[in-house]
Design a protein around this motif. Structure first.
Motif, PDB file in Angstrom:
ATOM      1  N   ARG A   3       8.180  -4.408   0.866  1.00 12.56           N
ATOM      2  CA  ARG A   3       9.205  -4.275   1.891  1.00 12.56           C
ATOM      3  C   ARG A   3       8.782  -3.159   2.848  1.00 12.56           C
ATOM      4  N   GLY A   4       8.983  -3.385   4.156  1.00  9.30           N
ATOM      5  CA  GLY A   4       8.767  -2.321   5.124  1.00  9.30           C
ATOM      6  C   GLY A   4       7.893  -2.711   6.287  1.00  9.30           C
ATOM      7  N   TYR A   5       7.806  -1.794   7.243  1.00  7.93           N
ATOM      8  CA  TYR A   5       6.976  -1.982   8.436  1.00  7.93           C
ATOM      9  C   TYR A   5       6.787  -0.633   9.126  1.00  7.93           C
ATOM     10  N   PHE A   6       5.886  -0.594  10.087  1.00  8.32           N
ATOM     11  CA  PHE A   6       5.625   0.606  10.883  1.00  8.32           C
ATOM     12  C   PHE A   6       5.830   0.256  12.354  1.00  8.32           C
ATOM     13  N   ASP A   7       6.437   1.169  13.103  1.00  5.90           N
ATOM     14  CA  ASP A   7       6.675   0.981  14.530  1.00  5.90           C
ATOM     15  C   ASP A   7       6.023   2.147  15.264  1.00  5.90           C
ATOM     16  N   PHE A   8       4.979   1.849  16.033  1.00  2.60           N
ATOM     17  CA  PHE A   8       4.222   2.897  16.722  1.00  2.60           C
ATOM     18  C   PHE A   8       4.723   3.150  18.140  1.00  2.60           C
ATOM     19  N   THR A   9       5.819   2.516  18.520  1.00  3.52           N
ATOM     20  CA  THR A   9       6.348   2.702  19.867  1.00  3.52           C
ATOM     21  C   THR A   9       7.441   3.765  19.912  1.00  3.52           C
ATOM     22  N   ILE A  10       7.845   4.282  18.771  1.00  5.94           N
ATOM     23  CA  ILE A  10       8.939   5.256  18.751  1.00  5.94           C
ATOM     24  C   ILE A  10       8.412   6.672  18.540  1.00  5.94           C
ATOM     25  N   SER A  11       9.305   7.634  18.685  1.00  3.65           N
ATOM     26  CA  SER A  11       8.984   9.060  18.486  1.00  3.65           C
ATOM     27  C   SER A  11       7.820   9.513  19.363  1.00  3.65           C
ATOM     28  N   GLU A  12       7.931   9.161  20.651  1.00  2.52           N
ATOM     29  CA  GLU A  12       6.929   9.562  21.646  1.00  2.52           C
ATOM     30  C   GLU A  12       5.531   9.111  21.257  1.00  2.52           C
ATOM     31  N   GLY A  13       5.455   7.938  20.648  1.00  2.00           N
ATOM     32  CA  GLY A  13       4.150   7.368  20.308  1.00  2.00           C
ATOM     33  C   GLY A  13       3.592   7.809  18.969  1.00  2.00           C
ATOM     34  N   LEU A  14       4.291   8.705  18.263  1.00  5.97           N
ATOM     35  CA  LEU A  14       3.821   9.123  16.940  1.00  5.97           C
ATOM     36  C   LEU A  14       4.029   8.009  15.915  1.00  5.97           C
ATOM     37  N   GLY A  15       5.076   7.234  16.116  1.00  6.73           N
ATOM     38  CA  GLY A  15       5.381   6.151  15.187  1.00  6.73           C
ATOM     39  C   GLY A  15       6.162   6.630  13.974  1.00  6.73           C
ATOM     40  N   ALA A  16       6.733   5.661  13.277  1.00  2.97           N
ATOM     41  CA  ALA A  16       7.482   5.937  12.054  1.00  2.97           C
ATOM     42  C   ALA A  16       7.590   4.636  11.278  1.00  2.97           C
ATOM     43  N   GLY A  17       7.876   4.771   9.997  1.00  2.00           N
ATOM     44  CA  GLY A  17       8.070   3.579   9.180  1.00  2.00           C
ATOM     45  C   GLY A  17       7.674   3.829   7.747  1.00  2.00           C
ATOM     46  N   GLY A  18       7.734   2.758   6.965  1.00  2.00           N
ATOM     47  CA  GLY A  18       7.394   2.887   5.558  1.00  2.00           C
ATOM     48  C   GLY A  18       7.042   1.553   4.948  1.00  2.00           C
ATOM     49  N   CYS A  19       6.409   1.626   3.811  1.00  2.00           N
ATOM     50  CA  CYS A  19       6.013   0.441   3.067  1.00  2.00           C
ATOM     51  C   CYS A  19       6.258   0.723   1.585  1.00  2.00           C
ATOM     52  N   ALA A  20       7.145  -0.065   0.976  1.00  2.00           N
ATOM     53  CA  ALA A  20       7.474   0.103  -0.441  1.00  2.00           C
ATOM     54  C   ALA A  20       6.922  -1.076  -1.233  1.00  2.00           C
ATOM     55  N   VAL A  21       6.330  -0.784  -2.387  1.00  4.05           N
ATOM     56  CA  VAL A  21       5.688  -1.792  -3.237  1.00  4.05           C
ATOM     57  C   VAL A  21       6.391  -1.799  -4.591  1.00  4.05           C
ATOM     58  N   TYR A  22       6.762  -3.000  -5.050  1.00  2.82           N
ATOM     59  CA  TYR A  22       7.513  -3.154  -6.295  1.00  2.82           C
ATOM     60  C   TYR A  22       6.804  -4.092  -7.266  1.00  2.82           C
ATOM     61  N   GLN A  23       7.045  -3.885  -8.550  1.00  2.52           N
ATOM     62  CA  GLN A  23       6.589  -4.835  -9.562  1.00  2.52           C
ATOM     63  C   GLN A  23       7.317  -6.153  -9.332  1.00  2.52           C
ATOM     64  N   ARG A  24       6.644  -7.245  -9.581  1.00  2.64           N
ATOM     65  CA  ARG A  24       7.251  -8.565  -9.395  1.00  2.64           C
ATOM     66  C   ARG A  24       8.075  -8.977 -10.616  1.00  2.64           C
ATOM     67  N   GLU A  25       7.706  -8.484 -11.777  1.00  5.54           N
ATOM     68  CA  GLU A  25       8.361  -8.891 -13.029  1.00  5.54           C
ATOM     69  C   GLU A  25       9.363  -7.842 -13.500  1.00  5.54           C
ATOM     70  N   GLY A  26      10.194  -8.229 -14.446  1.00  5.15           N
ATOM     71  CA  GLY A  26      11.104  -7.301 -15.123  1.00  5.15           C
ATOM     72  C   GLY A  26      12.107  -6.668 -14.193  1.00  5.15           C
ATOM     73  N   GLU A  27      12.214  -5.341 -14.251  1.00  4.00           N
ATOM     74  CA  GLU A  27      13.201  -4.609 -13.460  1.00  4.00           C
ATOM     75  C   GLU A  27      12.776  -4.408 -12.011  1.00  4.00           C
ATOM     76  N   ARG A  28      11.600  -4.888 -11.667  1.00  2.00           N
ATOM     77  CA  ARG A  28      11.073  -4.771 -10.299  1.00  2.00           C
ATOM     78  C   ARG A  28      11.077  -3.315  -9.830  1.00  2.00           C
ATOM     79  N   LEU A  29      10.494  -2.468 -10.658  1.00  2.00           N
ATOM     80  CA  LEU A  29      10.444  -1.039 -10.348  1.00  2.00           C
ATOM     81  C   LEU A  29       9.539  -0.784  -9.145  1.00  2.00           C
ATOM     82  N   LYS A  30       9.897   0.256  -8.356  1.00  2.00           N
ATOM     83  CA  LYS A  30       9.039   0.661  -7.246  1.00  2.00           C
ATOM     84  C   LYS A  30       7.831   1.390  -7.813  1.00  2.00           C
ATOM     85  N   VAL A  31       6.631   0.977  -7.406  1.00  3.10           N
ATOM     86  CA  VAL A  31       5.410   1.615  -7.894  1.00  3.10           C
ATOM     87  C   VAL A  31       4.746   2.484  -6.829  1.00  3.10           C
ATOM     88  N   LEU A  32       5.023   2.180  -5.552  1.00  5.63           N
ATOM     89  CA  LEU A  32       4.329   2.900  -4.485  1.00  5.63           C
ATOM     90  C   LEU A  32       5.202   2.944  -3.237  1.00  5.63           C
TER      91      LEU A  32
END
Length: 198
Positions: A64-93
């Motif tokens: 889940r997530g994305y990055f937008d480089f058009t905001i914050s005066e060109g500095l960009g902002a955003g995030g990318c979250a990675v989850y396990q596919r099985e079980g409780e689908r814990l966030k790993v990264l």
């Protein structure tokens, strides 16, 4: 008595066979180093999937997530979250790009025992570490250039790998892609003024 010994031997042989079969089903840890060049396929358009799978041990993760480089005066902002596919689908990264970078935070981490990141790009300062008491193979990296900040928080890393080296290697792959020209030090800050002679 002979029959009892034969039954015990048969049970032990079956248990050994089952044990060996279960062990062969386990997926061995891939200790390959992370790639040195960012290559597709990517998650969140900028993070190499192969690197993420190696360092977390999660194949075909939920993302889940994305990055937008058009905001914050060109500095960009955003995030990318990675989850396990099985079980409780814990966030790993979790990888974050924010326009609120503060070099002092990096220096504080280094004073507390974190390792200094090599200079991946001109004008960057960064640190990375793995907690000594970690039970989930977690590891972290922080990089600041100007006001731009990239953080990598690996909450669950692949067992048997050098998790700190993995977050360092991932930072080397993604920093050139996530840091825009707006975060580069200006010529004024790169050179100090020449002292005047009286």
């Amino acid at each position: 008595m002979m029959r009892k010994a034969l039954v015990v031997m048969t049970v032990l042989a079956c248990a050994l066979a089952i044990s060996l079969a279960c062990q062969s089903d386990e997926v061995p840890v891939d200790r390959s180093p992370l790639p040195t060049v960012a290559a597709p396929p990517y998650i969140c358009d900028h993070i190499p999937l192969k690197a993420v799978e190696l360092m977390t041990g999660v194949h075909n993760p939920l993302v889940r997530g994305y990055f937008d480089f058009t905001i914050s005066e060109g500095l960009g902002a955003g995030g990318c979250a990675v989850y396990q596919r099985e079980g409780e689908r814990l966030k790993v990264l979790q990888i974050s790009l924010t326009p609120g970078g503060y070099p002092g935070a990096v220096e504080e981490q280094i004073e507390d025992g974190a390792l200094r990141l090599p200079e991946i790009l001109p004008g960057v300062i960064g640190s990375y570490f793995k907690p000594s008491d970690s039970e989930t193979n977690d590891a972290y990296a922080l990089l600041v250039r100007g006001k731009a900040e990239i953080s990598i928080q690996m909450e669950i890393g692949a067992a048997g790998r050098d998790n700190a080296a993995d977050v360092l290697a991932l930072m080397k792959l993604i920093a050139p892609k996530l840091l825009t020209d707006a975060s580069a030090p200006s010529a004024k800050t790169e050179t100090s003024p020449t002292p005047k002679k009286d």
